[in-house]
Write an enzyme that holds these catalytic residues in place. Structure first.
Site, PDB file in Angstrom:
ATOM      1  N   LYS A 192     -52.255 -40.774 -87.557  1.00 49.81           N
ATOM      2  CA  LYS A 192     -50.921 -40.915 -86.964  1.00 49.81           C
ATOM      3  C   LYS A 192     -50.741 -39.948 -85.790  1.00 49.81           C
ATOM      4  CE  LYS A 192     -49.871 -43.589 -90.593  1.00 49.81           C
ATOM      5  NZ  LYS A 192     -49.805 -42.997 -91.889  1.00 49.81           N
ATOM      6  N   TRP A 203     -44.210 -43.984 -99.797  1.00 49.95           N
ATOM      7  CA  TRP A 203     -45.433 -43.190 -99.896  1.00 49.95           C
ATOM      8  C   TRP A 203     -45.432 -42.268-101.108  1.00 49.95           C
ATOM      9  CZ3 TRP A 203     -49.700 -44.771 -98.020  1.00 49.95           C
ATOM     10  CH2 TRP A 203     -49.710 -45.525 -96.850  1.00 49.95           C
ATOM     11  N   ASP A 221     -47.315 -34.291 -98.537  1.00 51.78           N
ATOM     12  CA  ASP A 221     -48.054 -35.310 -97.793  1.00 51.78           C
ATOM     13  C   ASP A 221     -47.414 -35.334 -96.400  1.00 51.78           C
ATOM     14  OD1 ASP A 221     -49.028 -37.561 -96.551  1.00 51.78           O
ATOM     15  OD2 ASP A 221     -48.489 -38.967 -98.161  1.00 51.78           O
TER      16      ASP A 221
HETATM   17  C1  LIG Z   1     -50.225 -43.488 -93.244  1.00 51.26           C
HETATM   18  C2  LIG Z   1     -49.881 -42.661 -94.421  1.00 51.26           C
HETATM   19  C3  LIG Z   1     -50.764 -42.481 -95.466  1.00 51.26           C
HETATM   20  C4  LIG Z   1     -52.039 -43.244 -95.327  1.00 51.26           C
HETATM   21  O1  LIG Z   1     -53.054 -43.083 -95.989  1.00 51.26           O
HETATM   22  P1  LIG Z   1     -54.483 -43.694 -95.581  1.00 51.26           P
HETATM   23  O2  LIG Z   1     -55.225 -43.576 -96.844  1.00 51.26           O
HETATM   24  O3  LIG Z   1     -54.984 -42.801 -94.510  1.00 51.26           O
HETATM   25  O4  LIG Z   1     -54.268 -45.107 -95.131  1.00 51.26           O
HETATM   26  C5  LIG Z   1     -50.412 -41.689 -96.545  1.00 51.26           C
HETATM   27  N1  LIG Z   1     -49.208 -41.068 -96.566  1.00 51.26           N
HETATM   28  C6  LIG Z   1     -48.327 -41.227 -95.555  1.00 51.26           C
HETATM   29  C7  LIG Z   1     -47.022 -40.515 -95.602  1.00 51.26           C
HETATM   30  C8  LIG Z   1     -48.648 -42.024 -94.462  1.00 51.26           C
HETATM   31  O5  LIG Z   1     -47.796 -42.182 -93.451  1.00 51.26           O
END
Ligand SMILES: *Cc1c(COP(=O)(O)O)cnc(C)c1O
Length: 355
Positions: A186, A88, A162
């Protein structure tokens, strides 16, 4: 989603608190939705002890949208430090290249994202507009147990986290944070809502090309109503916040109670995995995520049989992310200890039957 939240939403589906309209039918500018929005924000502030100098923004675009929206608002087109701790943060780093000059301050790619880079070794820039970390790497299952203290590391930059996949699973030390963002899907509610918590002094520096609907100052000045906010998502997240505030665990309440439960859930699952030669988790114990537990079978030819047996027992969505393989148990806030116990019982039984 907590079952109590879904039941509450079902009861109010056709007529919210007897007003004759469901939440999806309301004008976002009406009195009823105004009450829902104000309560959601107040409950979130209470739950996470968010200080007054932070704005709570209910936005859209998801975590991935924020990978662009954060640099558009905070970078001033200049240098930004990124700590790469898994997929991520890597994604965030890549997207930021469109808008600023991201610099990789640290990376744990060499150890396969199984241990967080030691903050003492981070190469922080003197002039970074902010430092980005992903405080819980959902795919690799690594989590910051403590947020880095950037001032102590010699950086004057604000910290951006994040926290998509562990928001509201533990307290946040706001004294170390400038901005936190997360998709709601989540731990907070349905997909479609993005939560941003941003310190007042970081507003008002957006790049000229930043879309108005994604300009934090515009959103803040309009109490998240510059454009139509994701009303259903805010309503559901609001029910979740109030559910979280009511949680009790011994003497603990609210966020402390849910944190204690999350610690117990994670200890149960990691404890079982570590006690077995049949299963393994490769993450360093002090970096392990309480929310996302990737694990592997020693005999990977048994993966399909493991998943099939799990499905039969109602243990769903255990297949690991394709980039990591193996299995992954995401044990978010709403997963009770009994659910983790059911998984451990099944894993033990599967191990025996494979001997
Ligand atoms: C699930 C997740 C995202 C997801 O982003 P979306 O744009 O909502 O799909 C971003 N960062 C992390 C750490 C995640 O777990």
């Amino acid at each position: 989603m907590p079952q109590a939240v879904l039941e509450r939403a079902a009861a109010d589906m056709l007529s919210w608190q007897g007003c004759g309209m469901g939440v999806m039918e309301m004008s976002h500018r009406g009195k009823e939705f105004g009450i829902i929005l104000a309560k959601a924000e107040a409950d979130l502030r209470k739950l996470l002890s968010i200080p007054a100098q932070f704005h709570v923004l209910f936005m859209q675009g998801g975590g991935i949208g924020e990978n662009a929206i954060v640099p558009l608002n905070l970078s001033r087109g200049a240098a930004v430090d990124f700590v790469i701790s898994g997929s991520w943060s890597q994604k965030s780093f890549k997207e930021a290249q469109r808008y600023c000059a991201p610099h990789q301050a640290a990376s744990n790619a060499a150890n396969g994202h199984t241990r967080l880079p030691d903050p003492a070794q981070w190469q922080l820039s003197a002039d970074a507009a902010y430092v980005h970390v992903c405080s819980n790497e959902t795919i690799h299952g690594v989590e910051f147990q403590e947020l880095p203290d950037l001032a102590a590391l010699g950086s004057r930059a604000p910290l951006v986290i994040d926290f998509s996949s562990h928001v509201a699973s533990r307290p946040v030390d706001w004294s170390r944070v400038g901005l936190a963002f997360g998709g709601a899907q989540k731990n907070l509610g349905p997909a479609g809502l993005t939560l941003v918590v941003v310190r007042e002094d970081l507003l008002g520096h957006a790049l000229e090309i930043c879309p108005s609907a994604f300009n934090y100052k515009t959103v803040a000045d309009n109490q998240s109503m510059y454009n139509t906010p994701p009303t259903w998502g805010i309503y559901m997240a609001g029910l979740t916040f109030s559910w979280l505030l009511e949680q009790e665990e011994g003497d603990l309440q609210g966020i402390a109670a849910i944190e204690a439960r999350n610690i117990a859930k994670a200890a149960l699952l990691y404890g079982f995995i570590d006690s077995s030669d049949f299963y393994s988790n490769k993450v360093a114990p002090d970096c392990r995520s309480r929310m996302n537990v990737p694990f592997f079978l020693a005999d990977e030819s048994r993966n399909a049989a493991f998943l099939a047996g799990a499905n039969e027992r109602g243990l769903l969505q255990l297949k690991g992310h394709k980039s990591v393989g193996g299995m992954r148990a995401s044990i978010y806030n709403a997963m009770p200890l009994a659910g983790v116990q059911a998984l451990v019982d099944y894993m033990r039984e599967f191990e025996r039957s494979s001997a």
